[in-house]
Design an enzyme around this catalytic site. Structure first.
Site, short mmCIF file in Angstrom:
data_model
loop_
_atom_site.label_atom_id
_atom_site.label_comp_id
_atom_site.label_asym_id
_atom_site.label_seq_id
_atom_site.Cartn_x
_atom_site.Cartn_y
_atom_site.Cartn_z
N TYR A 195 0.84 -1.21 0.00
CA TYR A 195 0.00 0.00 0.00
C TYR A 195 0.87 1.25 0.00
CZ TYR A 195 1.06 0.43 5.01
OH TYR A 195 1.69 0.57 6.22
N CYS A 196 0.26 2.34 -0.46
CA CYS A 196 0.91 3.65 -0.39
C CYS A 196 -0.20 4.69 -0.16
CB CYS A 196 1.72 3.94 -1.66
SG CYS A 196 0.74 3.97 -3.16
N THR A 197 0.06 5.96 -0.42
CA THR A 197 -0.94 6.99 -0.08
C THR A 197 -2.17 6.94 -0.98
OG1 THR A 197 0.92 8.38 0.55
CG2 THR A 197 -1.23 9.46 0.39
#
Ligand SMILES: [Zn+2]
Ligand SMILES: [Zn+2]
Length: 371
Positions: A195-197
């Site tokens: 995951y990331c932003t």
């Protein structure tokens, strides 16, 4: 990253919504990029849209704030005029308000810089996208912790992250991709979550893993931002149904770091970080008010006040005082401190990698003082 971090948080006006969106899509001709830049600047300014849009030979990546009553027109504008961006999904931020001051449209080399040549892997071999709900259900039901990689930088993951996530201590996306390749080595048959932003970093690095023979790569669609909204919606629904005594259990703890003037939005109440100056629990980022220092740091309200918004170094306090004295003498029409900075010939104190490592900078200062 440097340009992304604004100086002081301003209270957002409530009549804007913030959206992020991206799409990998080849736009090989420079003149097409220039045209896109021109049209976005003219058309979106006319809609009072503010924010940052990056276009490159590999596609588009944007974070914008749009007046609430124009959101429909804004989405229709893309649908009608930009068939090349047909896969864009608009990802709304958790909080309403104007997160940017102006509109910038920039032509970039890479949308997210990992230094890896696009010809060496298939960018369209995308990972499996899980909706926030699917992500939540899958990750909360596993008996053994999965391989879960946080694809963000250390200063982002330190104020909030998913439970059991591997959080590489990195300063750039390029370093994180190297860390990811290390973590995943030999695990081609295992399930890997990332995951990331907002999703773009995982779309890219997930494609890199898949192109290298990894079978099951799953990413959070819309990133932490979309998960935060999912949790928010769940809570609102519970309240609406009168079940507000039940706790919605977020598997993300703390804040979602954002690259706008808010520098983060809370998902849960937990405060995971501490003030870089005094060590009390705090997760509010700001930049040292001495523009030449510009250190990205967490500082509590007491330290903010005590050190006049600086990182606490004597030279920063002095410089801020000196500048504010000079500023008072300057004609009101002067463009302000930024102009003064140029006139006084102040050079940045730190290169990017140190600018986001306040503890290291403070330690270096102490060592210097001891000499
Ligand atoms: Zn403090
Ligand atoms: Zn400073």
């Amino acid at each position: 990253m440097r340009d992304h971090i604004q100086r002081t948080p301003h209270p957002p006006s409530k009549d804007y919504v913030t959206l992020s969106y991206y799409q990998f899509r080849p736009i090989p001709q420079k003149e097409d990029l220039l045209k896109i830049q021109y049209f976005f600047l003219t058309d979106l300014r006319a809609m009072d849209v503010v924010g940052r849009i990056y276009v490159s030979a590999e596609g588009i990546n944007a974070q914008i704030s749009c007046p609430k009553d124009r959101v429909k027109d804004f989405k229709a504008y893309y649908a009608t005029h930009w068939p090349i961006f047909d896969k864009i999904r608009f990802n709304p931020a958790m909080s309403e308000g104007k997160a940017f001051k102006k509109l910038h449209v920039r032509i970039k080399g890479q949308l997210v810089a990992d230094g890896i040549d696009n010809s060496t892997f298939d960018i369209y071999n995308e990972p499996t996208y899980l909706t926030p709900e699917e992500w939540h259900n899958e990750l909360s039901s596993q008996s053994t912790p999965p391989i879960l990689i946080d694809m963000r930088n250390h200063y982002e993951s330190s104020i909030g992250h998913f439970e059991n996530a591997i959080r590489p201590d990195v300063t750039t996306f390029k370093e994180n991709v190297d860390a990811m390749l290390d973590i995943c080595k030999g695990k081609e048959d295992k399930e890997i979550y990332m995951y990331c932003t907002g999703g773009i970093r995982c779309t890219r690095s997930g494609a890199l893993l898949k192109s290298n023979g990894f079978k099951s790569i799953k990413m959070l669609r819309g990133g932490v931002t979309a998960y935060g909204r999912y949790i928010q919606d769940q809570r609102q629904q519970q309240v609406a149904e009168g079940r507000d005594e039940e706790e919605v259990k977020s598997i993300y703890k703390g804040k979602n770091f954002t690259f706008d003037k808010r520098l983060g939005e809370p998902i849960t109440e937990e405060v995971l970080a501490t003030c870089h100056i005094c060590g009390t629990a705090c997760d509010t980022y700001s930049n040292c008010s001495n523009m030449a220092c510009n250190l990205l740091m967490i500082s509590c309200p007491a330290c903010q006040q005590r050190h006049q918004g600086t990182c606490g170094s004597g030279s920063c306090v002095e410089m801020v005082q000196e500048l504010s004295e000079k500023q008072k003498k300057i004609d009101k029409n002067h463009p302000g401190l930024r102009g003064m900075k140029a006139r006084l010939g102040i050079h940045p104190f730190h290169e990017h990698r140190l600018r986001v490592r306040p503890l290291k900078v403070m330690e270096n200062r102490r060592n210097k003082a001891r000499l």
